[in-house]
Design an enzyme around this catalytic site. Structure first.
Site, short mmCIF file in Angstrom:
data_model
loop_
_atom_site.label_atom_id
_atom_site.label_comp_id
_atom_site.label_asym_id
_atom_site.label_seq_id
_atom_site.Cartn_x
_atom_site.Cartn_y
_atom_site.Cartn_z
N LYS A 120 10.27 -23.24 47.47
CA LYS A 120 10.24 -22.31 48.42
C LYS A 120 11.45 -21.49 48.11
CE LYS A 120 12.83 -24.84 51.91
NZ LYS A 120 12.69 -25.31 53.23
N ARG A 147 13.58 -28.18 65.66
CA ARG A 147 13.24 -26.99 65.00
C ARG A 147 11.89 -26.74 64.93
NH1 ARG A 147 15.22 -26.27 58.56
NH2 ARG A 147 13.33 -27.39 58.36
N TYR A 203 38.12 -0.60 45.97
CA TYR A 203 38.21 -0.16 47.27
C TYR A 203 39.57 -0.67 48.12
CZ TYR A 203 33.46 1.65 46.64
OH TYR A 203 32.61 2.50 45.79
N MET A 225 29.40 -3.18 45.25
CA MET A 225 28.00 -3.49 45.18
C MET A 225 27.48 -3.90 43.68
SD MET A 225 24.67 -0.91 46.35
CE MET A 225 25.32 -0.50 48.01
#
Length: 822
Positions: free
Chosen positions: A492, A590, A718, A767
């Site tokens: 998964k 769950r 930054y 980013m």
């Protein structure tokens, strides 16, 4: 190879069971999945803790294989084939290889050591091939099984062999020595690899020296420890007539004394003194490992009595060795298998098996150069290659080279070009689309240009996935399982960030029992990719039930509402006994049926023939935390109670499973019929004592985009969160939080590795970029950068960020290219 099968009875100390008609054997196989198995194959059914090839003999008989070396004859196979029954099939394979080795009488170079074996082997092949027809170990086939498979590729035309021998503990080398019987022994660098199998360095060297019991010469780097071990070895085995041929940087008593002179050009000049003369040898490497490997090759050439001019002309052409098969995304939905540096018959067979196991598209294409050093005449060679292509059901072959072009009539589906340049000119007309392409070329053909043409263009940050490490980790956990315990592997979340389909292909190749995904779309993607294994969907939404049925996925059912919704759709489609998996909540809270809902579940399923319970499962909350083991045991006890009630009430006997990765190790008595392997497959364990046995799977790599030096007082990034206290060298790396690197890893919390040195991340992670302090590191633009892998590990990153390795792995963006290799 052409061996009468009945002649092997005394060789293998075997009992013959079968027809009285002997068969000529021309191929040895241990892989039931290979398309190369046929009527003249002798199949060795290896049986170990992880797998038993006897289980696949019936399938092989149906495919035409008629001759087997077995420890027992499987049910329903007696009378259908010829069987050589032995006590141990691995030992029998080794005996066969030793017998086959004795049929040939030419020099054999045997290589052992901790590091450098494969590189030295490939370089020696390059250096000696103009004068010899060489047989060598393919890839890194140096194990108890790999060595026999290497030896049986010898044929009558070979006149020099180069074979590796790798060991991980004591009492292994003696087996390999009896198979290789090297006449020339080469001891490469002795380092820390596989140290855990030995008491100390001396024991490790002693074991490796056993390879050289019949060698006329031993080539090695002289030092006090190795000299002492050699002295004892020669005395113990009364081998004092053996030649010791040594080199050293520091000991002038060595046969070859070396001094290094680093050049501005990025090359090294080695000044070596030999037999009273001094020579300067230029080699194209600066790193110490490559220099040592080059010197080892030099000593072999000196032992073979090559003159200085030939040594210089050949060694300055040495090249970095690519020791792996890589799977890459290609243009137009193609998949590329890159094996673009070697072309010989034995490695072609291996590459074709890898192509079959990793094909993403049904259409298979092979781009193949002329083949060298096969030991066969060209006519015989290309006849065999054509048969190999046919056996592997290759849809088209593109031959590049004058020789393969001249034998194109041997092939039924070939296009040929005289050279790489002709291929490139016609590239647009070849219409590559929706196919898996194996690119297999001798180094001189420079097929890396073809790889570049076909490869999907992405940015320079990549996540390398080591498929061999996945296989190793899978086998490690399988070795912990009881007999007949099945294994479901979780793929998964895009294979925990590593790549779902490619890993699923490998797991299918290893014949795991189930794959597990979280949502239906993950399972659909795998089915569309050709995966045939049963796939369980752990978190199915009711809206996905029609698609689950369409793609024959198997849903986990965890509530009455979900069960009724699935039953309704299943009844509308007139399904019978559709497999479902019932989830019980034993304390995770769950998903799952709780004890007070079990009676309603039983009432709903009783007498229902639309579905059938394939398995009953639960999920442990604390299998990795010793302080909560009492709770974990209470979950197991409740699972036993609830699942037994369900089975008795419905009169069914499905698979049961509750253990995850840490549960496999910590609760071996609760394996039931199946376990679920997750993060452990990807090389991560919560147990430090277990972690050392797992191999790193994923290495996130990038490059340096730019290097600059800033003065004291200047800032980086930054918010000016890094201020240089002194003149500082800064490198920019093209990876950022959009690629999955947490901003919390910035501001000198984390680091990357450049030239095996730590470079702290300075300032805020951007980013698409991050900046690192490389003051004191000799680096330049384009140099490789390790974000995580062996160092730092994802576990180390997770600890620093107060999270878990799962989050680190699954955060890596899909825009980061995955490269799979073996």
């Amino acid at each position: 190879m052409s061996i009468n099968s009945k002649n092997l009875v005394p060789v293998l100390h075997a009992e013959w069971v079968g027809s009285q008609t002997a068969v000529l054997i021309d191929t040895i196989s241990i892989d039931s999945r290979s398309l190369q198995n046929g009527a003249q194959t002798l199949f060795f059914a290896l049986s170990g803790t992880n797998n038993d090839a006897h289980l696949y003999i019936s399938e092989l008989i149906e495919k035409g294989v008629q001759n087997f070396v077995v420890q027992y004859i499987p049910d329903n196979c007696l009378g259908k084939a010829n069987f050589l029954i032995v006590k141990n099939s691995i030992t029998a394979l080794q005996k066969f290889a030793g017998y086959y080795r004795d049929l040939f009488h030419f020099p054999i170079i045997g290589l052992t050591g901790s590091n450098g074996k494969t590189i030295v082997k490939e370089w020696l092949n390059f250096l000696l091939s103009p004068d010899y027809n060489i047989i060598r170990s393919p890839k890194s086939y140096n194990s108890q099984v790999g060595v026999p498979l290497s030896i049986v590729a010898i044929n009558e035309k070979h006149n020099l062999g180069i074979f590796e021998a790798g060991i991980s503990t004591v009492n292994e080398m003696d087996n390999l020595e009896k198979i290789i019987k090297p006449t020339i022994g080469v001891l490469t660098n002795i380092g820390s690899a596989h140290d855990e199998g030995f008491l100390n360095l001396v024991q490790k060297i002693d074991e490796k020296l056993l390879l050289f019991k019949e060698s006329e010469v031993i080539i090695y780097q002289k030092n006090e420890i190795v000299d002492s071990c050699l002295s004892q070895f020669l005395a113990e085995y009364m081998l004092n007539t053996r030649i010791l041929f040594s080199w050293s940087y520091t000991d002038k008593q060595a046969d070859v004394f070396i001094q290094k002179k680093e050049n501005i050009t990025g090359t090294n000049t080695l000044e070596y003194q030999y037999k009273g003369e001094t020579f300067d040898l230029e080699i194209p490497f600066l790193d110490s490992a490559s220099v040592e490997n080059s010197i080892t090759c030099l000593l072999v050439l000196l032992y073979f009595k090559y003159d200085f001019a030939i040594i210089q002309s050949r060694m300055q052409l040495l090249y970095p060795v690519k020791m792996r098969l890589e799977v890459k995304n290609g243009i137009h939905n193609c998949s590329i298998i890159d094996d673009s540096y070697s072309s010989d018959f034995q490695s072609l067979k291996i590459a074709l098996d890898f192509l079959e196991s990793q094909k993403k598209n049904a259409k298979k294409t092979v781009i193949l150069s002329d083949i060298f050093q096969s030991g066969f005449s060209n006519s015989e060679l290309y006849s065999k290659v054509a048969q190999l292509i046919s056996d592997n059901k290759i849809n088209r072959i593109i031959g590049i080279g004058e020789t393969i072009t001249s034998f194109k009539d041997q092939f039924s589906n070939i296009i040929t070009f005289q050279n790489k340049e002709d291929f490139i000119k016609n590239f647009e007309n070849l219409a590559f689309e929706n196919e898996t392409i194996l690119i297999k070329g001798a180094r001189s053909f420079q097929f890396e240009e073809i790889v570049a043409l076909l490869e999907e263009k992405t940015h320079e940050t990549i996540l390398e996935i080591n498929l061999d490490s996945i296989s190793h980790n899978l086998n490690f956990f399988k070795s912990k399982l009881g007999a007949n315990v099945k294994i479901m592997v979780m793929v998964k979340a895009f294979g925990y960030g590593n790549g779902g389909l490619e890993i699923a292909k490998l797991l299918e190749h290893h014949k795991v029992d189930y794959l597990g995904v979280a949502f239906a779309d993950e399972g659909i993607s795998l089915k569309n990719g050709g995966i045939m294994l049963p796939i369980m969907v752990l978190n199915p939404e009711s809206t996905s039930f029609p698609s689950i049925i369409q793609y024959q996925l198997e849903p986990e059912i965890y509530s009455i509402k979900g069960l009724n919704a699935f039953l309704k759709i299943a009844q509308e489609k007139n399904l019978k006994n559709y497999p479902i998996h019932i989830k019980l909540d034993t304390g995770m809270h769950r998903l799952g049926f709780e004890e007070n809902t079990l009676d309603e579940l039983i009432a709903t399923l009783k007498g229902n023939t639309t579905v059938q319970i394939q398995s009953i499962l639960s999920h442990m909350a604390t299998s990795d935390e010793a302080r909560h083991y009492d709770f974990a045991n209470s979950q197991i006890q409740l699972f036993e109670k609830l699942s037994s009630k369900l089975m008795n009430a419905l009169n069914v006997n499905p698979i049961r499973h509750i253990l995850n990765t840490s549960g496999i190790s910590n609760f071996p008595d609760a394996q039931y019929n199946m376990v679920r392997l997750g993060i452990g497959l990807y090389g991560v364990s919560n147990d430090l004592s277990e972690q050392k046995y797992l191999e790193n799977v994923g290495t996130l790599k990038s490059i340096i985009s730019q290097v600059r030096t800033i003065p004291a007082g200047d800032s980086v990034g930054y918010g000016r969160r890094f201020m240089a206290e002194k003149e500082t060298k800064i490198a920019t790396i093209p990876i950022g939080y959009a690629d999955g690197i947490s901003r919390l890893w910035g501001n000198e919390v984390g680091y990357v590795m450049i030239k095996n040195q730590k470079a702290p991340i300075v300032g805020s992670i951007c980013m698409d970029m991050l900046m690192v302090n490389v003051t004191g590191i000799d680096c330049k633009e384009g140099d490789s950068v390790i974000i995580f892998g062996e160092n730092p590990t994802v576990t180390q990153m997770a600890d620093a960020l107060k999270t878990i390795p799962y989050e680190i792995l699954t955060s890596i963006s899909q825009r980061v290219k995955r490269v799979f290799f073996r």
